[in-house]
Design a protein around this motif. Structure first.
Motif, mmCIF file in Angstrom:
data_model
loop_
_atom_site.group_PDB
_atom_site.id
_atom_site.type_symbol
_atom_site.label_atom_id
_atom_site.label_comp_id
_atom_site.label_asym_id
_atom_site.label_seq_id
_atom_site.Cartn_x
_atom_site.Cartn_y
_atom_site.Cartn_z
ATOM 1 N N MET A 84 11.947 78.206 4.771
ATOM 2 C CA MET A 84 11.541 79.601 4.564
ATOM 3 C C MET A 84 10.039 79.707 4.304
ATOM 4 O O MET A 84 9.389 80.630 4.805
ATOM 5 N N LEU A 85 9.492 78.779 3.545
ATOM 6 C CA LEU A 85 8.053 78.812 3.281
ATOM 7 C C LEU A 85 7.259 78.571 4.560
ATOM 8 O O LEU A 85 6.250 79.233 4.806
ATOM 9 N N LEU A 86 7.724 77.644 5.386
ATOM 10 C CA LEU A 86 7.043 77.403 6.664
ATOM 11 C C LEU A 86 7.123 78.634 7.563
ATOM 12 O O LEU A 86 6.138 78.992 8.214
ATOM 13 N N LEU A 87 8.278 79.279 7.611
ATOM 14 C CA LEU A 87 8.391 80.508 8.403
ATOM 15 C C LEU A 87 7.444 81.583 7.881
ATOM 16 O O LEU A 87 6.811 82.287 8.669
ATOM 17 N N LEU A 88 7.360 81.696 6.579
ATOM 18 C CA LEU A 88 6.480 82.698 5.986
ATOM 19 C C LEU A 88 5.017 82.422 6.319
ATOM 20 O O LEU A 88 4.292 83.313 6.769
ATOM 21 N N VAL A 89 4.590 81.178 6.129
ATOM 22 C CA VAL A 89 3.175 80.835 6.289
ATOM 23 C C VAL A 89 2.766 80.694 7.754
ATOM 24 O O VAL A 89 1.670 81.122 8.131
ATOM 25 N N LEU A 90 3.628 80.117 8.577
ATOM 26 C CA LEU A 90 3.244 79.830 9.965
ATOM 27 C C LEU A 90 3.644 80.904 10.967
ATOM 28 O O LEU A 90 3.107 80.932 12.071
#
Length: 101
Positions: A18-24
């Motif tokens: 989820m953090l990768l989806l948010l940031v990238l």
């Protein structure tokens, strides 16, 4: 303790993704393409799941008798992209070996 470790591992992966989806994905869409929708969905979802991650990691820390330093480092791992994956492998290896984090 195996159930607590499994819960932690699942949440570490989910929070990391989820953090990768948010940031990238979501943030570039918001700031480069003026599409705020994904941030409005993924941001709160990540926040909620990070809170659940904190609870599961703290539960595992209590059961496995982690040090305070190790506990804080693992709790913060969900805030830095890719670090939750690294922390999950480290925690799993040490916990299964019966070592303190």
């Amino acid at each position: 303790m195996p159930a607590a470790l499994t819960r932690y591992r699942v949440l570490a992966y989910v929070v990391g993704v989820m953090l990768l989806l948010l940031v990238l994905v979501a943030m570039p869409l918001k700031y480069l393409a003026d599409v705020p929708g994904p941030v409005a969905v993924i941001g709160p979802a990540h926040g909620f799941l990070y809170a659940v991650y904190l609870l599961t990691a703290f539960d595992l820390a209590l059961r496995a008798r982690w040090s305070a330093k190790g506990t804080v480092l693992v709790l913060l791992a969900g805030t830095i992209p890719f670090l939750s994956f690294v922390a999950e492998r480290w925690v799993t290896r040490r916990t299964r070996a019966g070592e303190r984090v």
